[in-house]
Design a protein around this motif. Sequence first.
Motif, PDB file in Angstrom:
ATOM      1  N   ARG A   1       0.851  -1.188   0.000  1.00  0.00           N
ATOM      2  CA  ARG A   1       0.000   0.000   0.000  1.00  0.00           C
ATOM      3  C   ARG A   1       0.887   1.238   0.000  1.00  0.00           C
ATOM      4  NH1 ARG A   1      -3.139   0.074   5.235  1.00  0.00           N
ATOM      5  NH2 ARG A   1      -4.200   1.858   4.299  1.00  0.00           N
ATOM      6  N   VAL A   2       0.526   2.218  -0.830  1.00  0.00           N
ATOM      7  CA  VAL A   2       1.232   3.496  -0.840  1.00  0.00           C
ATOM      8  C   VAL A   2       0.213   4.619  -0.793  1.00  0.00           C
ATOM      9  CG1 VAL A   2       1.359   3.720  -3.365  1.00  0.00           C
ATOM     10  CG2 VAL A   2       3.080   4.841  -1.935  1.00  0.00           C
ATOM     11  N   HIS A   3       0.535   5.643  -0.033  1.00  0.00           N
ATOM     12  CA  HIS A   3      -0.358   6.783   0.149  1.00  0.00           C
ATOM     13  C   HIS A   3       0.414   8.042  -0.209  1.00  0.00           C
ATOM     14  CE1 HIS A   3      -3.659   9.086   1.927  1.00  0.00           C
ATOM     15  NE2 HIS A   3      -2.778   9.777   2.627  1.00  0.00           N
ATOM     16  N   ILE A   4      -0.140   8.831  -1.122  1.00  0.00           N
ATOM     17  CA  ILE A   4       0.507  10.060  -1.563  1.00  0.00           C
ATOM     18  C   ILE A   4       0.141  11.180  -0.597  1.00  0.00           C
ATOM     19  CG2 ILE A   4       0.827  11.695  -3.445  1.00  0.00           C
ATOM     20  CD1 ILE A   4       1.754   8.779  -4.027  1.00  0.00           C
ATOM     21  N   LEU A   5       1.140  11.737   0.037  1.00  0.00           N
ATOM     22  CA  LEU A   5       0.917  12.787   1.024  1.00  0.00           C
ATOM     23  C   LEU A   5       0.650  14.134   0.360  1.00  0.00           C
ATOM     24  CD1 LEU A   5       3.814  11.808   3.460  1.00  0.00           C
ATOM     25  CD2 LEU A   5       1.372  11.435   3.832  1.00  0.00           C
ATOM     26  N   HIS A   6      -0.106  14.958   1.042  1.00  0.00           N
ATOM     27  CA  HIS A   6      -0.368  16.370   0.707  1.00  0.00           C
ATOM     28  C   HIS A   6      -0.328  16.662  -0.795  1.00  0.00           C
ATOM     29  CE1 HIS A   6       3.970  16.271   0.622  1.00  0.00           C
ATOM     30  NE2 HIS A   6       4.121  16.437   1.921  1.00  0.00           N
ATOM     31  N   LEU A   7      -1.186  16.001  -1.549  1.00  0.00           N
ATOM     32  CA  LEU A   7      -1.208  16.213  -2.996  1.00  0.00           C
ATOM     33  C   LEU A   7      -1.637  17.639  -3.298  1.00  0.00           C
ATOM     34  CD1 LEU A   7      -0.870  14.792  -5.772  1.00  0.00           C
ATOM     35  CD2 LEU A   7      -3.358  14.552  -5.773  1.00  0.00           C
ATOM     36  N   SER A   8      -0.813  18.329  -4.069  1.00  0.00           N
ATOM     37  CA  SER A   8      -1.125  19.698  -4.465  1.00  0.00           C
ATOM     38  C   SER A   8      -1.370  19.808  -5.962  1.00  0.00           C
ATOM     39  CB  SER A   8       0.028  20.614  -4.020  1.00  0.00           C
ATOM     40  OG  SER A   8       0.520  21.417  -5.031  1.00  0.00           O
ATOM     41  N   ALA A   9      -0.733  18.960  -6.761  1.00  0.00           N
ATOM     42  CA  ALA A   9      -0.791  19.056  -8.217  1.00  0.00           C
ATOM     43  C   ALA A   9      -1.926  18.211  -8.784  1.00  0.00           C
ATOM     44  CB  ALA A   9       0.539  18.623  -8.830  1.00  0.00           C
ATOM     45  N   ALA A  10      -2.928  18.880  -9.315  1.00  0.00           N
ATOM     46  CA  ALA A  10      -4.059  18.156  -9.891  1.00  0.00           C
ATOM     47  C   ALA A  10      -3.649  17.347 -11.112  1.00  0.00           C
ATOM     48  CB  ALA A  10      -5.167  19.136 -10.253  1.00  0.00           C
ATOM     49  N   SER A  11      -2.543  17.696 -11.747  1.00  0.00           N
ATOM     50  CA  SER A  11      -2.104  16.962 -12.942  1.00  0.00           C
ATOM     51  C   SER A  11      -1.803  15.504 -12.642  1.00  0.00           C
ATOM     52  CB  SER A  11      -0.858  17.626 -13.534  1.00  0.00           C
ATOM     53  OG  SER A  11       0.250  17.496 -12.659  1.00  0.00           O
ATOM     54  N   ALA A  12      -1.525  15.179 -11.370  1.00  0.00           N
ATOM     55  CA  ALA A  12      -1.211  13.792 -11.002  1.00  0.00           C
ATOM     56  C   ALA A  12      -2.455  12.941 -10.777  1.00  0.00           C
ATOM     57  CB  ALA A  12      -0.336  13.781  -9.748  1.00  0.00           C
ATOM     58  N   LEU A  13      -3.615  13.545 -10.748  1.00  0.00           N
ATOM     59  CA  LEU A  13      -4.833  12.792 -10.441  1.00  0.00           C
ATOM     60  C   LEU A  13      -5.122  11.671 -11.436  1.00  0.00           C
ATOM     61  CD1 LEU A  13      -7.065  15.772  -9.285  1.00  0.00           C
ATOM     62  CD2 LEU A  13      -6.252  13.890  -7.846  1.00  0.00           C
ATOM     63  N   PRO A  14      -4.965  11.886 -12.752  1.00  0.00           N
ATOM     64  CA  PRO A  14      -5.224  10.775 -13.675  1.00  0.00           C
ATOM     65  C   PRO A  14      -4.298   9.583 -13.442  1.00  0.00           C
ATOM     66  CG  PRO A  14      -5.252  12.864 -14.850  1.00  0.00           C
ATOM     67  CD  PRO A  14      -4.756  13.163 -13.476  1.00  0.00           C
ATOM     68  N   LEU A  15      -3.041   9.829 -13.055  1.00  0.00           N
ATOM     69  CA  LEU A  15      -2.133   8.730 -12.744  1.00  0.00           C
ATOM     70  C   LEU A  15      -2.675   7.870 -11.616  1.00  0.00           C
ATOM     71  CD1 LEU A  15       1.443  10.337 -12.718  1.00  0.00           C
ATOM     72  CD2 LEU A  15       0.572   8.640 -14.331  1.00  0.00           C
ATOM     73  N   ILE A  16      -3.165   8.535 -10.579  1.00  0.00           N
ATOM     74  CA  ILE A  16      -3.694   7.818  -9.421  1.00  0.00           C
ATOM     75  C   ILE A  16      -4.940   7.033  -9.811  1.00  0.00           C
ATOM     76  CG2 ILE A  16      -4.653   8.106  -7.092  1.00  0.00           C
ATOM     77  CD1 ILE A  16      -2.851  10.631  -6.870  1.00  0.00           C
ATOM     78  N   ALA A  17      -5.813   7.668 -10.584  1.00  0.00           N
ATOM     79  CA  ALA A  17      -7.044   6.993 -11.017  1.00  0.00           C
ATOM     80  C   ALA A  17      -6.728   5.756 -11.853  1.00  0.00           C
ATOM     81  CB  ALA A  17      -7.917   7.977 -11.807  1.00  0.00           C
ATOM     82  N   GLN A  18      -5.796   5.883 -12.777  1.00  0.00           N
ATOM     83  CA  GLN A  18      -5.432   4.748 -13.632  1.00  0.00           C
ATOM     84  C   GLN A  18      -4.814   3.623 -12.815  1.00  0.00           C
ATOM     85  OE1 GLN A  18      -2.846   6.684 -16.448  1.00  0.00           O
ATOM     86  NE2 GLN A  18      -4.514   7.995 -17.205  1.00  0.00           N
ATOM     87  N   ALA A  19      -3.964   3.976 -11.854  1.00  0.00           N
ATOM     88  CA  ALA A  19      -3.319   2.954 -11.029  1.00  0.00           C
ATOM     89  C   ALA A  19      -4.345   2.215 -10.183  1.00  0.00           C
ATOM     90  CB  ALA A  19      -2.261   3.587 -10.149  1.00  0.00           C
ATOM     91  N   ARG A  20      -5.278   2.935  -9.618  1.00  0.00           N
ATOM     92  CA  ARG A  20      -6.302   2.282  -8.798  1.00  0.00           C
ATOM     93  C   ARG A  20      -7.169   1.365  -9.639  1.00  0.00           C
ATOM     94  NH1 ARG A  20      -8.767   6.380  -4.321  1.00  0.00           N
ATOM     95  NH2 ARG A  20     -10.033   4.523  -4.025  1.00  0.00           N
ATOM     96  N   ALA A  21      -7.495   1.815 -10.843  1.00  0.00           N
ATOM     97  CA  ALA A  21      -8.305   0.975 -11.732  1.00  0.00           C
ATOM     98  C   ALA A  21      -7.564  -0.304 -12.106  1.00  0.00           C
ATOM     99  CB  ALA A  21      -8.677   1.757 -12.989  1.00  0.00           C
ATOM    100  N   ALA A  22      -6.233  -0.245 -12.099  1.00  0.00           N
ATOM    101  CA  ALA A  22      -5.419  -1.407 -12.434  1.00  0.00           C
ATOM    102  C   ALA A  22      -5.104  -2.272 -11.223  1.00  0.00           C
ATOM    103  CB  ALA A  22      -4.119  -0.947 -13.094  1.00  0.00           C
ATOM    104  N   GLY A  23      -5.639  -1.902 -10.062  1.00  0.00           N
ATOM    105  CA  GLY A  23      -5.464  -2.728  -8.877  1.00  0.00           C
ATOM    106  C   GLY A  23      -4.321  -2.334  -7.965  1.00  0.00           C
ATOM    107  N   VAL A  24      -3.613  -1.259  -8.287  1.00  0.00           N
ATOM    108  CA  VAL A  24      -2.550  -0.796  -7.393  1.00  0.00           C
ATOM    109  C   VAL A  24      -3.190  -0.189  -6.141  1.00  0.00           C
ATOM    110  CG1 VAL A  24      -0.562   0.731  -7.135  1.00  0.00           C
ATOM    111  CG2 VAL A  24      -1.053  -0.318  -9.358  1.00  0.00           C
TER     112      VAL A  24
END
Length: 438
Positions: A225-248
Amino acid sequence: MVDLVVRSRRVVLPGGERSASILIESGKITAVSDYDAPVAAGSDVDLGDTALLPGLVDTHVHINEPGRTEWEGFASATRAAAAGGVTTIIDMPLNSLPPTVTTDALAIKQAAATGQCHVDVGFWGGVIPGNTADLAGLREAGVFGFKAFLADSGVPEFPPVDAAQLAEAMTAVDALFVVHAEDPDHLREARSSAAYADFLASRPQDAEHAAVATAIAVARGSSRRVHILHLSAASALPLIAQARAAGVRVTAETCPHYLTLDADEIPDGATEFKCCPPIRDTENADRLWEALADGLITCVVSDHSPCTPDLKRQDTGDFAAAWGGIASVQLGLPVIWTAAQGRGHTLADVVKWMARRPADLVGLRGKGRIEVGADADLVAFDPDEEFVVDAQALHHRNPVTPYAGRKLRGVVRTTWLRGRTVTGSDAGGRFLKNSKEN
C-alpha cells in the motif's frame, strides 16, 4: 445508568445527519438512541441545534519534539488539536531530533510525549537510506507505517530515498508507506526572492507528477500500500485513477491550504504561505475538490508543520530562505467547512474526509465515527457562527499562520476524548499502536 449522554438535533452519523442521543460508558459509545430518549446518566448534555461530530483524525502532524521543541511540542500541538476538534493525531517522523527511524528514537519520542498529550497520539516511522533493517522493529513497536521523501526533506538527518531504496523498504516489511512525492530532477533552484511566483515556479506540477509515477511503480512492483501525502498538483490525479483501476493499492490526501488558498492572491514577502509542495491556483484547487468529491482523494489532513517566526524570514520576505510549512491543526475544520458549504457539501462530507477516512487509512476502526463500540471522541460544533482568525489566540506554539485575519465559519464548542471533556489542563491522551488491519 451510563456515564454520559450527549444529545443533539444534528448528530453526524455514518448514515447521515439526524437528531439523536449518544450514550457513553467507560469511554465507549454504547448506544445511539432517539434525541429525547429517557436515559439515566451521570451527566446529560443537550446541545440542541449545535452539531455533534465524531472527533477528527489528523494523520499528518509534525510535532517536532524532542530536539526542535521550540518549533512545536506535544503539549501545545495536542492542545491546539483539541481546540480544533481533532481527537487523534499521527505524528510524522521528522523534524524531531532524533527522527523516528529506529526503535530507540521512537522510545525517545514517546518518553518526551509522556504526560503531555491532550488527545490520542500515534506515530509514523521513517524510511531513510540505510535503515531498512530497522523497519520491522519499528513496525513491531507500533508505528502506523513509514514515511519517505523522494526529494530533500529540508532537514539533513532525514535524507530522501530513490526508487530502488523505496522498493527495498517496501519489500522488507508489510506496512503502509506514505510518500512525500516531489521528484528532485524536476525541481528548480529557488533564487532569493520575495515574489511568491518565483518560489512557485521552482516547484512545478511536473515534479509531483513524476514522483507520484515513481511511487505508484514501486507499489505495483511490491504489492504494498502506498499513500501520496499532501497532494497539491491536480495533474497527477489521472495517474492515481489509472493505477487504482489497475489494482494498485494507492490512495492520496490533500490539505486545507491546497483547497482554499490561491497562489495568485499570496502577497510578495508573505512567507507564512510557503509550503512544499506549494499552494497553486484556483483552477488547480477546483480539480482537487472534484477529486475529493469523487473519492479519488480520500482525506483532508493538516500537514501541520510550524517553526519559530524567525525561520519564516518574515523580516526579509525571502521565500527561498524561509522554512516551508503551514501551521493549521487548530483551524482545519472551520477552514474546510467554510469552503465546503460554499461548494454544496455537507457536514457529513467533511466528517467523511477529516474523521472516518483518515481513521480507516491507518486502521483505527474505533475512531472517526459515532457508532456503537467506537471511542466516545466527540465534538460539539456550531456550523453557523463566524469568527476572524487571531493568530495570537491559537494554541500552537508560534503565532504564525496564513489564515490570520481570515473570516471563517464554524466554531468548536466542546471536545470530548473517550467521554471526557478536554479542557487543555488535564493531559488525558493515550499512545496508539497499529492494528493487524493496517
